[in-house]
Design an enzyme around this catalytic site. Sequence first.
Site, PDB file in Angstrom:
ATOM      1  N   SER A 145       0.877  -0.998   0.108  1.00 33.48           N
ATOM      2  CA  SER A 145      -0.057   0.075   0.078  1.00 33.48           C
ATOM      3  C   SER A 145       0.831   1.095  -0.149  1.00 33.48           C
ATOM      4  CB  SER A 145      -0.990   0.080   1.103  1.00 33.48           C
ATOM      5  OG  SER A 145      -1.496   1.524   1.321  1.00 33.48           O
ATOM      6  N   TYR A 158      -1.570  -0.438  10.321  1.00 30.78           N
ATOM      7  CA  TYR A 158      -2.051  -1.142   8.942  1.00 30.78           C
ATOM      8  C   TYR A 158      -0.816  -0.598   8.151  1.00 30.78           C
ATOM      9  CZ  TYR A 158      -3.861  -1.421   4.191  1.00 30.78           C
ATOM     10  OH  TYR A 158      -4.005  -1.929   2.992  1.00 30.78           O
TER      11      TYR A 158
END
Length: 265
Positions: A145, A158
């Site tokens: 990501s 995350y």
Amino acid sequence: MTKTLNSVKTTALITGASTGIGATYADRLARRGYNLILVARDQKRMEALAERLRADTGVTVDILQADLTRSEDLATVEARLRGDERIGLLVNNAGMAAHGSYAAPDLEAWSSLISLNVTALTRLTGAVVPRFLAQGKGEIINIASVLALAPEMPLGPYAATKSFVVTLTQGLNLELGARGIYAQAVLPAATRTEIWERSGRDVNSLTGVMEVGEMVDAALVGFDRRETITLPSLPDAAQWDAYDNARKAMLPNFPQEHAAARYQA
Ligand SMILES: NC(=O)c1ccc[n+]([C@@H]2O[C@H](COP(=O)([O-])OP(=O)(O)OC[C@H]3O[C@@H](n4cnc5c(N)ncnc54)[C@H](OP(=O)(O)O)[C@@H]3O)[C@@H](O)[C@H]2O)c1
């Protein structure tokens, strides 16, 4: 580079293939002629996808139902990766974002997050690499990501799980690239999938959201170019190069017998 329907070369095992980015990889890879093994928890969704892809492309599609946060399920997928010599591409896509931020810790959710985003990805990679090395070739796509580079975004640990994925992928390529292993880290920015709703966020409140098909198609261009890092949404690749070159410039300066002058009392 692009495989045609008539020259099936290899099988791709895709985790998190029941929806979103993983299901889109399944579609695109089937159209390139890969046979598929779909891995996720939702059997019905995978069956529906498999049926469509078999009918549309003629490839074979197997389904492995697994909750990759459960060690027994993970072991089954690891065994398939070790034993099935037809698998030449592993797509480590399954991932989750947890509710909340560092200010509202949910330790159980954080444990699941790390189990899926870090432990499962690492174990599946470790399961397949020795066989890839024995066969002299193998490909791994790891879905990271942009948050790997952006701890500014308030999504708790995350972002850190995705930094792990980036570093792991870079290390894999550096250590094993010359031995026939190619690993790509894909760093999507916000992409329209269920992950937002699943983690209690409203994707419609965001701007700059990419449609999933466009993101995966761009990532596959990077795959064909053998990029280690693919940032589908970043307009100017020179910005990544400058960042990475700044990192590399520090490397020879890390080993020192003495602390830097600014830390000398
Ligand atoms: N969408 C974005 O904005 C975005 C941006 C950057 C990175 N990413 C990354 O892209 C990857 C795919 O995310 P997505 O956006 O496509 O999310 P998604 O739509 O929520 O899909 C996640 C996939 O992972 C599977 N999965 C979730 N938990 C699992 C578990 N415990 N065991 C096995 N499979 C599991 C889900 O299937 P089941 O529920 O059937 O198990 C589903 O197929 C993730 O690694 C995510 O971190 C997404």
